[in-house]
Design a protein around this motif. Structure first.
Motif, PDB file in Angstrom:
ATOM      1  N   LEU A  44       0.815  -1.213   0.000  1.00  0.00           N
ATOM      2  CA  LEU A  44       0.000   0.000   0.000  1.00  0.00           C
ATOM      3  C   LEU A  44       0.846   1.261   0.000  1.00  0.00           C
ATOM      4  N   SER A  45       0.252   2.333  -0.546  1.00  0.00           N
ATOM      5  CA  SER A  45       0.858   3.662  -0.518  1.00  0.00           C
ATOM      6  C   SER A  45      -0.116   4.631   0.135  1.00  0.00           C
ATOM      7  N   LEU A  46       0.412   5.522   0.976  1.00  0.00           N
ATOM      8  CA  LEU A  46      -0.394   6.537   1.649  1.00  0.00           C
ATOM      9  C   LEU A  46      -0.161   7.890   0.998  1.00  0.00           C
ATOM     10  N   TYR A  47      -1.236   8.662   0.867  1.00  0.00           N
ATOM     11  CA  TYR A  47      -1.150   9.984   0.269  1.00  0.00           C
ATOM     12  C   TYR A  47      -1.902  10.983   1.149  1.00  0.00           C
ATOM     13  N   GLY A  48      -1.533  12.257   0.982  1.00  0.00           N
ATOM     14  CA  GLY A  48      -2.200  13.310   1.741  1.00  0.00           C
ATOM     15  C   GLY A  48      -1.923  13.183   3.222  1.00  0.00           C
ATOM     16  N   GLY A  49      -2.974  13.334   4.007  1.00  0.00           N
ATOM     17  CA  GLY A  49      -2.827  13.245   5.453  1.00  0.00           C
ATOM     18  C   GLY A  49      -3.012  11.858   6.016  1.00  0.00           C
ATOM     19  N   ALA A  50      -3.065  10.834   5.162  1.00  0.00           N
ATOM     20  CA  ALA A  50      -3.256   9.458   5.637  1.00  0.00           C
ATOM     21  C   ALA A  50      -2.051   9.003   6.448  1.00  0.00           C
ATOM     22  N   LYS A  51      -2.296   8.294   7.525  1.00  0.00           N
ATOM     23  CA  LYS A  51      -1.203   7.828   8.376  1.00  0.00           C
ATOM     24  C   LYS A  51      -1.637   6.633   9.196  1.00  0.00           C
ATOM     25  N   VAL A  52      -0.658   5.848   9.627  1.00  0.00           N
ATOM     26  CA  VAL A  52      -0.899   4.700  10.506  1.00  0.00           C
ATOM     27  C   VAL A  52      -0.980   5.209  11.941  1.00  0.00           C
ATOM     28  N   VAL A  53      -2.019   4.778  12.667  1.00  0.00           N
ATOM     29  CA  VAL A  53      -2.210   5.232  14.048  1.00  0.00           C
ATOM     30  C   VAL A  53      -2.505   4.023  14.940  1.00  0.00           C
ATOM     31  N   LEU A  61      -7.645   8.213   7.668  1.00  0.00           N
ATOM     32  CA  LEU A  61      -7.761   8.785   6.330  1.00  0.00           C
ATOM     33  C   LEU A  61      -8.587  10.061   6.358  1.00  0.00           C
ATOM     34  N   THR A  62      -8.417  10.853   7.408  1.00  0.00           N
ATOM     35  CA  THR A  62      -9.250  12.029   7.555  1.00  0.00           C
ATOM     36  C   THR A  62      -9.174  12.925   6.323  1.00  0.00           C
ATOM     37  N   THR A  63      -7.998  13.175   5.827  1.00  0.00           N
ATOM     38  CA  THR A  63      -7.813  13.925   4.583  1.00  0.00           C
ATOM     39  C   THR A  63      -6.693  13.240   3.817  1.00  0.00           C
ATOM     40  N   GLY A  64      -7.007  12.125   3.214  1.00  0.00           N
ATOM     41  CA  GLY A  64      -5.987  11.375   2.497  1.00  0.00           C
ATOM     42  C   GLY A  64      -6.558  10.116   1.893  1.00  0.00           C
ATOM     43  N   ARG A  65      -5.670   9.254   1.439  1.00  0.00           N
ATOM     44  CA  ARG A  65      -6.115   8.036   0.766  1.00  0.00           C
ATOM     45  C   ARG A  65      -5.039   6.960   0.872  1.00  0.00           C
ATOM     46  N   VAL A  66      -5.456   5.723   0.719  1.00  0.00           N
ATOM     47  CA  VAL A  66      -4.553   4.588   0.676  1.00  0.00           C
ATOM     48  C   VAL A  66      -4.830   3.848  -0.629  1.00  0.00           C
ATOM     49  N   ILE A  67      -3.763   3.544  -1.381  1.00  0.00           N
ATOM     50  CA  ILE A  67      -3.883   2.934  -2.702  1.00  0.00           C
ATOM     51  C   ILE A  67      -3.083   1.644  -2.725  1.00  0.00           C
ATOM     52  N   TYR A  68      -3.669   0.592  -3.298  1.00  0.00           N
ATOM     53  CA  TYR A  68      -2.946  -0.658  -3.522  1.00  0.00           C
ATOM     54  C   TYR A  68      -1.945  -0.442  -4.642  1.00  0.00           C
ATOM     55  N   LYS A  69      -0.676  -0.745  -4.380  1.00  0.00           N
ATOM     56  CA  LYS A  69       0.403  -0.393  -5.299  1.00  0.00           C
ATOM     57  C   LYS A  69       0.353  -1.133  -6.630  1.00  0.00           C
ATOM     58  N   ASN A 117      -9.360  18.350  -3.943  1.00  0.00           N
ATOM     59  CA  ASN A 117     -10.378  19.370  -3.782  1.00  0.00           C
ATOM     60  C   ASN A 117     -11.790  18.856  -4.013  1.00  0.00           C
ATOM     61  N   GLY A 118     -11.929  17.750  -4.726  1.00  0.00           N
ATOM     62  CA  GLY A 118     -13.251  17.219  -4.991  1.00  0.00           C
ATOM     63  C   GLY A 118     -13.775  16.416  -3.815  1.00  0.00           C
ATOM     64  N   SER A 119     -14.984  15.912  -3.966  1.00  0.00           N
ATOM     65  CA  SER A 119     -15.570  15.073  -2.919  1.00  0.00           C
ATOM     66  C   SER A 119     -14.711  13.836  -2.711  1.00  0.00           C
ATOM     67  N   PHE A 120     -14.478  13.498  -1.462  1.00  0.00           N
ATOM     68  CA  PHE A 120     -13.638  12.353  -1.079  1.00  0.00           C
ATOM     69  C   PHE A 120     -12.214  12.490  -1.608  1.00  0.00           C
ATOM     70  N   GLY A 121     -11.807  13.676  -2.014  1.00  0.00           N
ATOM     71  CA  GLY A 121     -10.483  13.893  -2.572  1.00  0.00           C
ATOM     72  C   GLY A 121     -10.343  13.454  -4.008  1.00  0.00           C
ATOM     73  N   SER A 231     -10.628   9.647   1.396  1.00  0.00           N
ATOM     74  CA  SER A 231     -11.471  10.519   2.216  1.00  0.00           C
ATOM     75  C   SER A 231     -10.933  11.937   2.118  1.00  0.00           C
ATOM     76  N   PHE A 232     -11.831  12.915   2.106  1.00  0.00           N
ATOM     77  CA  PHE A 232     -11.399  14.311   2.102  1.00  0.00           C
ATOM     78  C   PHE A 232     -12.353  15.120   2.971  1.00  0.00           C
ATOM     79  N   ASN A 233     -11.819  15.719   3.984  1.00  0.00           N
ATOM     80  CA  ASN A 233     -12.582  16.590   4.862  1.00  0.00           C
ATOM     81  C   ASN A 233     -11.863  17.927   4.923  1.00  0.00           C
ATOM     82  N   GLY A 234     -12.603  18.980   4.856  1.00  0.00           N
ATOM     83  CA  GLY A 234     -12.015  20.305   4.824  1.00  0.00           C
ATOM     84  C   GLY A 234     -11.075  20.567   5.991  1.00  0.00           C
ATOM     85  N   ASN A 235     -10.240  21.594   5.828  1.00  0.00           N
ATOM     86  CA  ASN A 235      -9.259  21.919   6.869  1.00  0.00           C
ATOM     87  C   ASN A 235      -9.906  22.234   8.206  1.00  0.00           C
TER      88      ASN A 235
END
Length: 330
Positions: A44-53, A61-69, A117-121, A231-235
């Protein structure tokens, strides 16, 4: 000689059976947690604000995404045929304002899909193709949303093809409740089904919603496709979205499967889930039957040769009453 030939055939089909049961594709993965960093990084790859917690217990994935490589081939065989796929994941979302929610997304690697910027990023610019299942917590009039607690199937637009109110089944997306999702696409019927339930509950027999989607008309080429959770949620959003596990797999469409869409009304009320035979299961049954047939054939040949050796080649012994009497010379 016959026994040797049967033994060779038996070994051959056994090796074929093992090769068919081995998972050699790169289109399947299962992550029950995200704690093993080496495994996680390879898949997997993480983008934006996605992080392991939470020590690897979840992804935020509050403001980010996870993609299968690995790119996924949605066509296989000769001639090329569309494949089926299934995905399962667990997630929860806390209540908050300005939160879109979560979306499972299928997209082509050639498309610049995510712009943040779009819905769900996900970008909603014209010409960008994607297939998604949205778990929407924001009622947006421009997308004709029914409320802030719905699930929809989207095709290159966030005006959903099919949508259902989750409140109708007593489920809430932003309640903080841990939910589990099953999404299945059957290539034979061109049908996508979505099921949702609380964590720990059984997979529902009937889908929450379904739609007829022909992926071959969206992407006729056999390009590499990618899947992700976004997922994408405003600042200024206070919503939090966590994913606890994720799995994905593809499977080939059997040659004998009906190519027309199934009629869901005909199956309604049966009380049992309709199970579609998978191609791998069919192949395994055929190979198993061949192995059993060859095994019984070899056993029969062995028994036949043994019986022939014991009885057919045995010298006859004259019965006592017909025994030859010795000649006595006087």
């Amino acid at each position: 000689m016959a026994l040797k030939q049967h033994f060779i055939l038996l070994c051959f089909f056994t090796s074929c059976f093992k090769s068919l049961t081995a998972d050699t594709t790169n289109s399947s993965f299962t992550l029950k947690t995200f704690g093993q960093r080496s495994t996680f990084d390879s898949l997997l790859s993480l983008y934006g604000g996605a992080k392991v917690v939470n020590g690897g217990q979840s992804l935020q994935l509050t403001t980010g995404r996870v993609i299968y490589k690995n790119p996924i081939k949605f066509y296989s065989g000769t001639p090329k045929k569309l494949v089926s796929f299934s995905t399962y994941f667990e997630f929860s979302m806390t209540s908050g304002f300005h939160g879109d929610g979560l979306a499972f997304v299928v997209f082509s690697g050639r498309d610049d899909l995510f712009d943040g910027n779009g819905s769900f990023g996900v970008s909603n610019r014209g010409g960008v193709k994607f297939l998604s299942v949205e778990f929407d917590t924001l009622m947006d009039d421009k997308y004709k949303d029914i409320n802030g607690n719905h699930v929809g199937i989207d095709l290159s637009s966030f005006v959903s093809l099919k949508v259902v109110n989750l409140s109708s089944v007593d489920l809430g997306l932003n309640s903080g409740t841990r939910l589990q999702v099953w999404i299945d696409y059957e290539a034979g019927s061109r049908r996508m089904e979505v099921r949702v339930n609380k964590f720990g509950e059984n997979r529902p027999v009937d889908p929450l919603l379904f739609g007829e989607i022909d992926i071959s008309k969206i992407w006729p080429e056999n390009d590499g496709f990618f899947v992700g959770l976004s997922s994408f949620n405003g600042n200024d959003s206070s919503q939090r979205c966590n994913v606890y596990s994720w799995s994905f797999k593809t499977r080939q469409q059997p040659d004998w499967m009906h190519s027309d869409p199934l009629d869901p009304v005909g199956f309604k009320g049966k009380g049992k889930e309709i199970k579609v035979h998978k191609e791998n299961d069919c192949v395994l049954w055929i190979v198993s039957a061949l192995i059993l047939g060859i095994g019984f054939g070899a056993l029969g040949s062995f028994v036949g040769m043994l019986m022939w050796t014991v009885f057919a080649r045995r010298r006859p012994i004259a019965p006592e009453e017909n025994a030859v009497k010795p000649v006595v010379k006087v």
